[in-house]
Design a protein around this motif. Structure first.
Motif, mmCIF file in Angstrom:
data_model
loop_
_atom_site.group_PDB
_atom_site.id
_atom_site.type_symbol
_atom_site.label_atom_id
_atom_site.label_comp_id
_atom_site.label_asym_id
_atom_site.label_seq_id
_atom_site.Cartn_x
_atom_site.Cartn_y
_atom_site.Cartn_z
ATOM 1 N N SER A 66 50.120 52.532 22.876
ATOM 2 C CA SER A 66 50.954 53.728 22.826
ATOM 3 C C SER A 66 52.336 53.362 22.280
ATOM 4 O O SER A 66 52.742 52.201 22.286
ATOM 5 N N GLN A 67 53.048 54.367 21.833
ATOM 6 C CA GLN A 67 54.370 54.140 21.277
ATOM 7 C C GLN A 67 55.401 54.091 22.400
ATOM 8 O O GLN A 67 55.381 54.924 23.305
ATOM 9 N N LYS A 68 56.287 53.115 22.310
ATOM 10 C CA LYS A 68 57.306 52.968 23.340
ATOM 11 C C LYS A 68 58.631 52.559 22.730
ATOM 12 O O LYS A 68 58.669 51.821 21.740
ATOM 13 N N ILE A 69 59.690 53.038 23.343
ATOM 14 C CA ILE A 69 61.035 52.545 23.063
ATOM 15 C C ILE A 69 61.592 52.102 24.399
ATOM 16 O O ILE A 69 61.681 52.898 25.335
ATOM 17 N N THR A 73 76.531 55.243 29.186
ATOM 18 C CA THR A 73 75.135 54.923 28.902
ATOM 19 C C THR A 73 74.941 54.915 27.391
ATOM 20 O O THR A 73 75.418 55.810 26.696
ATOM 21 N N TYR A 74 74.264 53.897 26.909
ATOM 22 C CA TYR A 74 74.034 53.754 25.470
ATOM 23 C C TYR A 74 72.544 53.912 25.186
ATOM 24 O O TYR A 74 71.699 53.252 25.803
ATOM 25 N N LEU A 75 72.249 54.800 24.263
ATOM 26 C CA LEU A 75 70.872 55.148 23.926
ATOM 27 C C LEU A 75 70.543 54.698 22.518
ATOM 28 O O LEU A 75 71.360 54.864 21.607
ATOM 29 N N CYS A 76 69.364 54.132 22.352
ATOM 30 C CA CYS A 76 68.888 53.897 21.000
ATOM 31 C C CYS A 76 67.861 54.974 20.669
ATOM 32 O O CYS A 76 67.250 55.564 21.558
ATOM 33 N N ALA A 77 67.709 55.228 19.394
ATOM 34 C CA ALA A 77 66.790 56.269 18.958
ATOM 35 C C ALA A 77 66.231 55.910 17.593
ATOM 36 O O ALA A 77 66.927 55.323 16.764
ATOM 37 N N ASN A 122 63.468 65.468 11.079
ATOM 38 C CA ASN A 122 63.707 64.116 11.546
ATOM 39 C C ASN A 122 63.746 64.170 13.050
ATOM 40 O O ASN A 122 64.765 64.472 13.641
ATOM 41 N N LYS A 123 62.631 63.909 13.654
ATOM 42 C CA LYS A 123 62.556 63.973 15.106
ATOM 43 C C LYS A 123 62.948 62.621 15.663
ATOM 44 O O LYS A 123 62.250 61.637 15.473
ATOM 45 N N LEU A 124 64.055 62.621 16.330
ATOM 46 C CA LEU A 124 64.517 61.384 16.926
ATOM 47 C C LEU A 124 63.893 61.204 18.299
ATOM 48 O O LEU A 124 63.932 62.110 19.132
ATOM 49 N N ILE A 125 63.324 60.042 18.526
ATOM 50 C CA ILE A 125 62.769 59.675 19.811
ATOM 51 C C ILE A 125 63.741 58.705 20.460
ATOM 52 O O ILE A 125 64.102 57.689 19.854
ATOM 53 N N PHE A 126 64.132 59.006 21.684
ATOM 54 C CA PHE A 126 65.168 58.230 22.355
ATOM 55 C C PHE A 126 64.599 57.273 23.386
ATOM 56 O O PHE A 126 63.592 57.563 24.034
ATOM 57 N N GLY A 174 67.673 59.820 35.476
ATOM 58 C CA GLY A 174 67.208 58.457 35.306
ATOM 59 C C GLY A 174 66.163 58.262 34.223
ATOM 60 O O GLY A 174 65.574 57.190 34.117
ATOM 61 N N ARG A 175 65.974 59.283 33.414
ATOM 62 C CA ARG A 175 64.969 59.170 32.357
ATOM 63 C C ARG A 175 65.600 59.461 30.999
ATOM 64 O O ARG A 175 66.718 59.925 30.892
ATOM 65 N N GLY A 176 64.848 59.187 29.983
ATOM 66 C CA GLY A 176 65.359 59.375 28.629
ATOM 67 C C GLY A 176 65.298 60.816 28.185
ATOM 68 O O GLY A 176 64.828 61.700 28.901
ATOM 69 N N LEU A 177 65.767 61.043 26.986
ATOM 70 C CA LEU A 177 65.736 62.369 26.391
ATOM 71 C C LEU A 177 64.332 62.682 25.906
ATOM 72 O O LEU A 177 63.746 61.926 25.141
ATOM 73 N N GLN A 178 63.799 63.794 26.353
ATOM 74 C CA GLN A 178 62.473 64.231 25.944
ATOM 75 C C GLN A 178 62.609 65.412 24.991
ATOM 76 O O GLN A 178 63.195 66.437 25.354
ATOM 77 N N LEU A 179 62.073 65.269 23.798
ATOM 78 C CA LEU A 179 62.117 66.360 22.834
ATOM 79 C C LEU A 179 61.167 67.463 23.265
ATOM 80 O O LEU A 179 59.982 67.219 23.489
ATOM 81 N N LEU A 180 61.689 68.681 23.390
ATOM 82 C CA LEU A 180 60.883 69.818 23.811
ATOM 83 C C LEU A 180 60.452 70.674 22.619
ATOM 84 O O LEU A 180 59.283 70.987 22.456
ATOM 85 N N PHE A 181 61.415 71.082 21.828
ATOM 86 C CA PHE A 181 61.147 71.955 20.683
ATOM 87 C C PHE A 181 62.060 71.570 19.530
ATOM 88 O O PHE A 181 63.146 71.051 19.731
ATOM 89 N N TYR A 182 61.591 71.839 18.310
ATOM 90 C CA TYR A 182 62.474 71.737 17.168
ATOM 91 C C TYR A 182 62.159 72.872 16.207
ATOM 92 O O TYR A 182 61.059 73.438 16.220
ATOM 93 N N SER A 183 63.146 73.180 15.376
ATOM 94 C CA SER A 183 63.014 74.315 14.461
ATOM 95 C C SER A 183 63.683 73.976 13.137
ATOM 96 O O SER A 183 64.805 73.478 13.110
#
Lengths: 116, 116
Positions: free
Chosen positions: A1-4, A87-91, A102-106, B41-50
């Motif tokens: 599975s894909q993971k960051i 907090t520092y996030l990579c994406a 461009n869907k950024l996954i964080f 405590g969790r990352g950003l989850q993409l819900l929708f995009y347009s």
């Protein structure tokens, strides 16, 4: 599975030292990777972008490296200050090259605490 | 310059009640628009995009829906909230560039939703 993956444990360092944060990814082939800063109760703010053909990128006290072989990016803050605490996030992008979005996954982010 | 507005900042809603969060962008046209959720405590989850008016893509099956009635307006809705809908909701935009992959996201200030 894909993971960051980012270190979920907080990073505590003394003021003036260099902070190094790690971002590892699996089953992605990103063309670029971004780093954001997020303060409590606020939205993330873009800091730096590095492309797959760039080994290193600098901006003032910030430095990002990108190793596509190791599938890892390192984020460095030199001469750290208490104001760098956040907090520092990579994406990275997930999607087809040239696609309409461009869907950024964080990643989950790493909390940095700089002690005075 | 471009700005993004998101409201309300905080919201406390009972289970089963409806939800409407609004996001507007100023100073740009035809932006990509995004809704993310960040659980504690969790990352950003993409819900929708347009990518345009009336064009919505959903990333995860859930109790929420999104609409884009105008070019720079993005709305997140629910008919009946669940406890699991609690979280920090973030709207974001990016410039649409065909074939380019590198545009950063600009985030709103977020809505902290508590479902009780």
């Amino acid at each position: 599975s894909q993971k960051i993956e980012q270190n979920s444990e907080a990073l505590n360092i003394q003021e003036g030292k260099t902070a190094t944060l790690t971002c590892n990814y699996t089953n992605y082939s990103p063309a670029y990777l971004q780093w954001y800063r997020q303060d409590p109760g606020r939205g993330p703010v873009f800091l730096l972008l590095i492309r797959e053909n760039e080994k290193e990128k600098r901006k003032e006290r910030l430095k990002v490296t990108f190793d596509t072989t190791l599938k890892q990016s390192l984020f460095h803050i030199t001469a750290s200050q208490p104001a760098d605490s956040a907090t520092y996030l990579c994406a990275l992008v997930s999607g087809l090259y040239g696609g309409a979005t461009n869907k950024l996954i964080f990643g989950t982010g790493t909390l940095l605490a700089v002690q005075p | 310059s471009q700005t993004i507005h998101q409201w309300p900042a905080t919201l406390v809603q009972p289970v089963g009640s409806p939800l409407s969060l609004e996001c507007t962008v100023e100073g740009t046209s035809n932006p990509n628009l995004y809704w993310y959720r960040q659980a504690a405590g969790r990352g950003l989850q993409l819900l929708f995009y347009s990518v345009g008016i009336g064009q919505i893509s959903s990333e995860v099956p859930q109790n929420l829906s999104a609409s884009r009635p105008q070019d720079r307006q993005f709305i997140l809705s629910s008919k009946k909230l669940l406890l699991s809908d609690s979280g920090f909701y973030l709207c974001a935009w990016s410039a649409l560039r065909w074939g380019a992959r590198g545009e950063k996201l600009f985030f709103g200030s977020g809505t902290q939703l508590s479902v009780l």
